[in-house]
Design an enzyme around this catalytic site. Sequence first.
Site, PDB file in Angstrom:
ATOM      1  N   HIS A  47      -2.211  -2.330  -9.566  1.00 19.56           N
ATOM      2  CA  HIS A  47      -3.287  -1.573  -8.791  1.00 19.56           C
ATOM      3  C   HIS A  47      -4.327  -2.586  -8.850  1.00 19.56           C
ATOM      4  O   HIS A  47      -4.695  -3.215  -9.810  1.00 19.56           O
ATOM      5  CB  HIS A  47      -3.549  -0.431  -9.371  1.00 19.56           C
ATOM      6  CG  HIS A  47      -4.505   0.380  -8.180  1.00 19.56           C
ATOM      7  ND1 HIS A  47      -5.843   0.470  -7.950  1.00 19.56           N
ATOM      8  CD2 HIS A  47      -3.868   1.122  -7.379  1.00 19.56           C
ATOM      9  CE1 HIS A  47      -6.098   1.033  -7.082  1.00 19.56           C
ATOM     10  NE2 HIS A  47      -5.075   1.781  -6.534  1.00 19.56           N
TER      11      HIS A  47
ATOM     12  N   HIS B 143       0.884  -1.041   0.118  1.00 18.65           N
ATOM     13  CA  HIS B 143       0.168  -0.013  -0.120  1.00 18.65           C
ATOM     14  C   HIS B 143       1.061   1.293  -0.134  1.00 18.65           C
ATOM     15  O   HIS B 143       1.663   1.281  -0.829  1.00 18.65           O
ATOM     16  CB  HIS B 143      -0.990  -0.213   1.309  1.00 18.65           C
ATOM     17  CG  HIS B 143      -1.962   0.990   1.331  1.00 18.65           C
ATOM     18  ND1 HIS B 143      -2.310   1.728   0.250  1.00 18.65           N
ATOM     19  CD2 HIS B 143      -2.903   1.292   2.288  1.00 18.65           C
ATOM     20  CE1 HIS B 143      -3.539   2.548   0.598  1.00 18.65           C
ATOM     21  NE2 HIS B 143      -3.681   2.166   1.831  1.00 18.65           N
TER      22      HIS B 143
ATOM     23  N   ASP C 181       2.359   5.615  -6.313  1.00 20.16           N
ATOM     24  CA  ASP C 181       3.775   5.684  -5.790  1.00 20.16           C
ATOM     25  C   ASP C 181       5.241   5.609  -6.665  1.00 20.16           C
ATOM     26  O   ASP C 181       6.271   5.878  -6.124  1.00 20.16           O
ATOM     27  CB  ASP C 181       3.768   4.171  -4.719  1.00 20.16           C
ATOM     28  CG  ASP C 181       2.782   4.333  -3.358  1.00 20.16           C
ATOM     29  OD1 ASP C 181       2.711   5.449  -2.873  1.00 20.16           O
ATOM     30  OD2 ASP C 181       1.975   3.541  -3.483  1.00 20.16           O
TER      31      ASP C 181
HETATM   32  N1  COA Z   1       5.432  -6.157 -10.252  1.00 21.49           N
HETATM   33  C1  COA Z   1       5.415  -7.459 -10.927  1.00 21.49           C
HETATM   34  N2  COA Z   1       3.957  -8.158 -11.093  1.00 21.49           N
HETATM   35  C2  COA Z   1       2.995  -7.586 -10.761  1.00 21.49           C
HETATM   36  C3  COA Z   1       2.871  -6.320 -10.119  1.00 21.49           C
HETATM   37  C4  COA Z   1       3.970  -5.695  -9.765  1.00 21.49           C
HETATM   38  N3  COA Z   1       4.320  -4.435  -9.096  1.00 21.49           N
HETATM   39  N4  COA Z   1       1.680  -5.815  -9.654  1.00 21.49           N
HETATM   40  C5  COA Z   1       0.914  -7.076 -10.170  1.00 21.49           C
HETATM   41  N5  COA Z   1       1.735  -8.168 -10.730  1.00 21.49           N
HETATM   42  C6  COA Z   1       1.503  -9.255 -11.264  1.00 21.49           C
HETATM   43  C7  COA Z   1       1.152 -10.296 -10.219  1.00 21.49           C
HETATM   44  O1  COA Z   1       2.279 -10.919 -10.123  1.00 21.49           O
HETATM   45  C8  COA Z   1       0.093 -11.156 -10.840  1.00 21.49           C
HETATM   46  O2  COA Z   1       0.587 -11.915 -11.862  1.00 21.49           O
HETATM   47  P1  COA Z   1      -0.010 -13.604 -11.892  1.00 21.49           P
HETATM   48  O3  COA Z   1      -1.512 -13.446 -12.137  1.00 21.49           O
HETATM   49  O4  COA Z   1       0.828 -14.038 -13.128  1.00 21.49           O
HETATM   50  O5  COA Z   1       0.500 -14.146 -10.507  1.00 21.49           O
HETATM   51  C9  COA Z   1      -0.860 -10.125 -11.346  1.00 21.49           C
HETATM   52  O6  COA Z   1      -0.011  -9.105 -11.719  1.00 21.49           O
HETATM   53  C10 COA Z   1      -2.101  -9.455 -10.474  1.00 21.49           C
HETATM   54  O7  COA Z   1      -1.393  -9.199  -9.396  1.00 21.49           O
HETATM   55  P2  COA Z   1      -1.979  -9.352  -7.808  1.00 21.49           P
HETATM   56  O8  COA Z   1      -0.813  -8.847  -6.929  1.00 21.49           O
HETATM   57  O9  COA Z   1      -2.602 -10.595  -7.736  1.00 21.49           O
HETATM   58  O10 COA Z   1      -2.967  -8.136  -7.784  1.00 21.49           O
HETATM   59  P3  COA Z   1      -3.582  -7.587  -6.752  1.00 21.49           P
HETATM   60  O11 COA Z   1      -4.793  -6.547  -7.260  1.00 21.49           O
HETATM   61  O12 COA Z   1      -3.909  -8.629  -5.558  1.00 21.49           O
HETATM   62  O13 COA Z   1      -2.432  -6.525  -6.041  1.00 21.49           O
HETATM   63  C11 COA Z   1      -1.096  -4.719  -5.873  1.00 21.49           C
HETATM   64  C12 COA Z   1      -2.645  -5.062  -6.508  1.00 21.49           C
HETATM   65  C13 COA Z   1      -1.024  -3.140  -5.959  1.00 21.49           C
HETATM   66  C14 COA Z   1      -1.122  -5.132  -4.328  1.00 21.49           C
HETATM   67  C15 COA Z   1       0.041  -5.095  -6.720  1.00 21.49           C
HETATM   68  O14 COA Z   1      -0.082  -4.682  -8.035  1.00 21.49           O
HETATM   69  C16 COA Z   1       1.468  -4.831  -6.048  1.00 21.49           C
HETATM   70  O15 COA Z   1       1.779  -5.704  -5.263  1.00 21.49           O
HETATM   71  N6  COA Z   1       2.073  -3.953  -6.530  1.00 21.49           N
HETATM   72  C17 COA Z   1       3.609  -3.571  -5.967  1.00 21.49           C
HETATM   73  C18 COA Z   1       3.167  -2.856  -4.756  1.00 21.49           C
HETATM   74  C19 COA Z   1       2.885  -1.451  -4.978  1.00 21.49           C
HETATM   75  O16 COA Z   1       3.011  -0.696  -5.724  1.00 21.49           O
HETATM   76  N7  COA Z   1       1.880  -0.902  -4.189  1.00 21.49           N
HETATM   77  C20 COA Z   1       1.029   0.573  -4.363  1.00 21.49           C
HETATM   78  C21 COA Z   1      -0.189   0.458  -4.494  1.00 21.49           C
HETATM   79  S1  COA Z   1      -1.137   1.927  -4.801  1.00 21.49           S
END
Ligand code: COA
Length: 420
Positions: free
Chosen positions: A290, A250, A357
């Site tokens: 996201h 987050h 971010d």
């Molecule tokens: N880097 C690499 N791969 C990513 C990614 C990232 N930042 N964000 C998503 N993905 C990929 C995941 O590995 C997943 O791939 P898969 O289906 O092959 O396993 C897919 O995209 C879906 O991601 P997921 O984490 O399940 O989506 P979510 O909706 O649960 O998570 C976040 C959203 C924001 C938690 C996720 O994108 C993330 O961890 N981002 C990095 C942290 C971040 O920047 N957070 C700030 C958010 S405002």
Amino acid sequence: MNKRTISCETTDSFACDDYNEEEPKMCKLDQAKTYKGLVGIYVDESTITYIDGLKGELYYRGYPLHDLVNNSSFEEVAYLLIYGRLPTKSEFSSFQDELIKERNIPDNVLTILKSFPRNTTRIELLRTSVSALSLYDPDDYDFSEEANIRKGIRIIAKIPTVLAFSHRIQGNLPLIEPSDDLSHACNYYFMMTGEVPNNEFTRYFDKILICHMDHSINSSTFSCRVTVSTLSDMYSGITSAIGTLRGPLHGGANERVMNSILGEIKKKDNAIPWAKSKLENKEKIMGFGHRVYKTWDPRAKILREISRELWSNPEIVEKIPDLQHEEHKEDIDNIFEITEILTDFMIKTKNIYPNVDFYSAGALHALGIPTSLFTPLFAASRSAGWVAHAIEQLSDNKLIRPRLRYIGELDKKYVNVDER
Ligand code: COA
């Protein structure tokens, strides 16, 4: 092993709409789908913020974010979020005065801040201090909406002071008292850095704050609403929210973006190999992806332009007022150019877009904000949204209490500790 299927007996004490009268006596809700991570679930209705995740649009109280960023200020948007409409001139002026009047923190909280261990993250200091502030609020156990708004305004006004003080205490720097003459953004910047920013820097800083002020029911806002839905208090809601925001999935992502650029990537040519190796190792690249946006995050678009403007201005880049930058500047390529390479790579290879971010990190760095204050700054901005959401939740409260599907065993036999 004595194992049985999980079911809810429809005894008299359980007789309610949620439960099926028919065999096999499964609870109706227990037969429903599990929504892991509450993906796609609406928990309530709101008039605060609208997100169109497919078009990449964001509105606060019906106003497009980019209009507010271009025309408004932190104070005016805070008023809009809390009261649901833009203030008149006189309402705005008294709201500004209230925020200014509430900037100081009680001496006892300052004493606590000074007693915290060194090298603690600033966001942990903030979480603990906001909890402590609750004990000094003059509205105490008055839980009326008017008192909640007053408490909210105090929290929003005091967070920058807590952050600036704790940062300066941890760095052995002299404390800078809040000023009564500066805007919220200008005073916040001044207390952290010790420099009154010029109009250009103040405007950039204000725009960055506005971009972070609300985002519907993100994880920290959800925490805040859950907490106040138990009829706990505003400070507990905000404390829960800060603890939730802290996580790297987050609000903690912005610090990790900058640490990766300064500590690992450094040069433009390293950006793609670095990203490839992260993906090969199945690691997330912070600042991308996201839950709601499946395209450009509109906040990232705005912050990208701010970052582009800052990093293409040699006068600004030459004089970034931050010690951490001084340390790194010889080894680091233009940060905006590094972020652009990563964006292009992530969109082309993974179809994953930057989030709020990613570009905020480079923009804040150019403005001379130390990396350790990035996540706290997110909290300082988002405090306005949390307050608005707490008030909305309480205006038509329903305890937020979802279900968790139990999939373990039942009727296990207790074995005395000596026999295990
Ligand atoms: N880097 C690499 N791969 C990513 C990614 C990232 N930042 N964000 C998503 N993905 C990929 C995941 O590995 C997943 O791939 P898969 O289906 O092959 O396993 C897919 O995209 C879906 O991601 P997921 O984490 O399940 O989506 P979510 O909706 O649960 O998570 C976040 C959203 C924001 C938690 C996720 O994108 C993330 O961890 N981002 C990095 C942290 C971040 O920047 N957070 C700030 C958010 S405002």
